[in-house]
Design an enzyme around this catalytic site. Structure first.
Site, PDB file in Angstrom:
ATOM      1  N   ASP A 145     -10.567  -0.845  -4.319  1.00 51.06           N
ATOM      2  CA  ASP A 145     -10.525  -0.544  -2.726  1.00 51.06           C
ATOM      3  C   ASP A 145      -9.880  -1.502  -2.047  1.00 51.06           C
ATOM      4  O   ASP A 145      -9.838  -2.579  -2.293  1.00 51.06           O
ATOM      5  CB  ASP A 145     -11.969  -0.029  -2.563  1.00 51.06           C
ATOM      6  CG  ASP A 145     -11.975   0.713  -1.055  1.00 51.06           C
ATOM      7  OD1 ASP A 145     -10.889   1.371  -0.758  1.00 51.06           O
ATOM      8  OD2 ASP A 145     -13.006   0.920  -0.555  1.00 51.06           O
TER       9      ASP A 145
ATOM     10  N   TRP B  26      -5.184  -4.075   3.341  1.00 53.70           N
ATOM     11  CA  TRP B  26      -4.310  -4.907   2.968  1.00 53.70           C
ATOM     12  C   TRP B  26      -3.105  -4.936   3.843  1.00 53.70           C
ATOM     13  O   TRP B  26      -2.357  -5.905   4.185  1.00 53.70           O
ATOM     14  CB  TRP B  26      -4.128  -5.316   1.350  1.00 53.70           C
ATOM     15  CG  TRP B  26      -3.502  -6.349   1.021  1.00 53.70           C
ATOM     16  CD1 TRP B  26      -4.143  -7.331   0.340  1.00 53.70           C
ATOM     17  CD2 TRP B  26      -2.168  -6.422   0.634  1.00 53.70           C
ATOM     18  NE1 TRP B  26      -3.099  -8.209  -0.180  1.00 53.70           N
ATOM     19  CE2 TRP B  26      -2.049  -7.753  -0.034  1.00 53.70           C
ATOM     20  CE3 TRP B  26      -1.074  -5.611   0.745  1.00 53.70           C
ATOM     21  CZ2 TRP B  26      -0.594  -8.116  -0.385  1.00 53.70           C
ATOM     22  CZ3 TRP B  26       0.242  -5.877   0.306  1.00 53.70           C
ATOM     23  CH2 TRP B  26       0.366  -7.256  -0.305  1.00 53.70           C
TER      24      TRP B  26
ATOM     25  N   ASN C  26     -10.020  11.909  -2.141  1.00 55.81           N
ATOM     26  CA  ASN C  26      -8.744  11.281  -1.657  1.00 55.81           C
ATOM     27  C   ASN C  26      -7.857  12.478  -1.561  1.00 55.81           C
ATOM     28  O   ASN C  26      -6.560  12.264  -0.975  1.00 55.81           O
ATOM     29  CB  ASN C  26      -8.025  10.201  -2.724  1.00 55.81           C
ATOM     30  CG  ASN C  26      -9.038   8.928  -2.772  1.00 55.81           C
ATOM     31  OD1 ASN C  26      -9.075   8.349  -3.631  1.00 55.81           O
ATOM     32  ND2 ASN C  26      -9.397   8.850  -1.562  1.00 55.81           N
TER      33      ASN C  26
ATOM     34  N   ARG D 155     -16.525  -3.728  -7.144  1.00 54.38           N
ATOM     35  CA  ARG D 155     -15.799  -2.940  -6.455  1.00 54.38           C
ATOM     36  C   ARG D 155     -15.035  -3.871  -5.109  1.00 54.38           C
ATOM     37  O   ARG D 155     -15.945  -4.956  -4.823  1.00 54.38           O
ATOM     38  CB  ARG D 155     -16.900  -1.972  -5.212  1.00 54.38           C
ATOM     39  CG  ARG D 155     -16.334  -1.172  -4.059  1.00 54.38           C
ATOM     40  CD  ARG D 155     -16.833  -0.294  -3.366  1.00 54.38           C
ATOM     41  NE  ARG D 155     -15.964   0.562  -2.744  1.00 54.38           N
ATOM     42  CZ  ARG D 155     -15.892   1.940  -2.148  1.00 54.38           C
ATOM     43  NH1 ARG D 155     -17.107   2.506  -2.494  1.00 54.38           N
ATOM     44  NH2 ARG D 155     -15.015   2.374  -1.399  1.00 54.38           N
TER      45      ARG D 155
END
Ligand code: IPE
Ligand code: IPE
Ligand code: MG
Length: 247
Positions: A21, A26, A69, A189
């Site tokens: 994730d 980012w 998603n 995670r």
């Protein structure tokens, strides 16, 4: 700090699962589009797969695309699917050379036809490899998995091949998409979120959770070693007392 040296090779998890994730954040930090984050995540995937295989991990499951998603903007979804196809195409030879078997879990029928073809080919090419199994969770969710297992069990009850009174935890596990794969001992995670996000709900019952603030595209071999070392320092009690374990 060199975490690789600190890893106890006699106490490795057999199965590590990762919720990869933070790609979007980012990219945003760098002023780029979310897809730039997804593209930049391939290095992290490659490093993690390599490090896990070198270390002797038997199963590595990567959460690459969840059922939820699909609700992202269509442009992001299609870019992710294209990235999946091109990455599988590029990396299958390397997986094969490294004796790594590819598998998927999730609703494969819901993926675009080109993705399905690419995946089936890679799965076929690598099927006899024995060093490590790389499981990609694609169009996967834990609730989907449990529901599809229930459907298949109910069908067998209808046909008379399963007696409803004999349905056990083993029966359920055997009908999940992870049948034959041990439950993960360690879940990693990235990006600091403290939730499961509908990943392996049944299979994570006693998994050790390791959450790092790192964003997934920054994840490297050293971070995998660090997570394994943290895991090895935990006391896994499975409901017992500490005293029972040291006896
Ligand atoms: C993980 O990164 C990749 C997928 C879920 C496909 P995200 O895309 O969720 O990145 P963030 O969480 O928005 O930063
Ligand atoms: C979980 O990440 C799914 C994958 C990594 C594939 P998300 O970014 O979709 O999770 P939420 O929505 O923040 O819980
Ligand atoms: Mg996210």
């Amino acid at each position: 700090m060199d975490f690789k040296e600190k890893v106890d090779l006699d106490n490795l998890p057999r199965h590590i699962a990762v919720i990869m994730d933070g790609n979007g954040r980012w990219a945003k930090k760098r002023g780029g589009l979310r897809i730039f984050g997804h593209q930049s995540a391939i290095t992290a995937v490659r490093e993690t797969v390599e490090a896990a295989a070198e270390m002797g991990i038997e199963y590595l499951t990567l959460y690459a695309f969840s059922t939820e998603n699909w609700s992202r903007p269509a442009t992001e979804v299609s870019a992710l699917m294209q990235l999946l196809v091109s990455t599988i195409r590029k990396e299958t030879a390397t997986l094969n050379k490294n004796n790594i078997r590819l598998q998927t879990i999730g609703n494969r029928d819901s993926l675009p036809a080109a993705c399905q073809r690419e995946l089936l080919e890679a799965i076929e090419i690598t099927k006899d490899n024995t060093r490590m199994t790389l499981v990609l969770a694609l169009s996967y969710s834990g609730r989907w998995d449990i529901a599809q297992a229930m459907q298949r069990i109910a069908q067998k009850v209808g046909q008379g091949s399963i007696d409803p009174n004999q349905i056990s935890e083993t029966t359920v596990a055997q009908h999940l998409s992870t049948a034959g794969i041990p439950d993960p001992e360690l879940l990693i995670r990235t990006s600091g979120e403290q939730r499961i996000s509908n990943f392996l709900l049944w299979q994570l019952a006693y998994t050790e959770l390791y959450i790092t603030e790192l964003l997934w595209p920054d994840f490297r071999k050293e971070h995998l070693y660090e997570a394994i070392v943290a895991y090895q320092r935990r006391e896994r009690r499975f409901g017992k007392t500490s005293e029972q374990l040291t006896k």
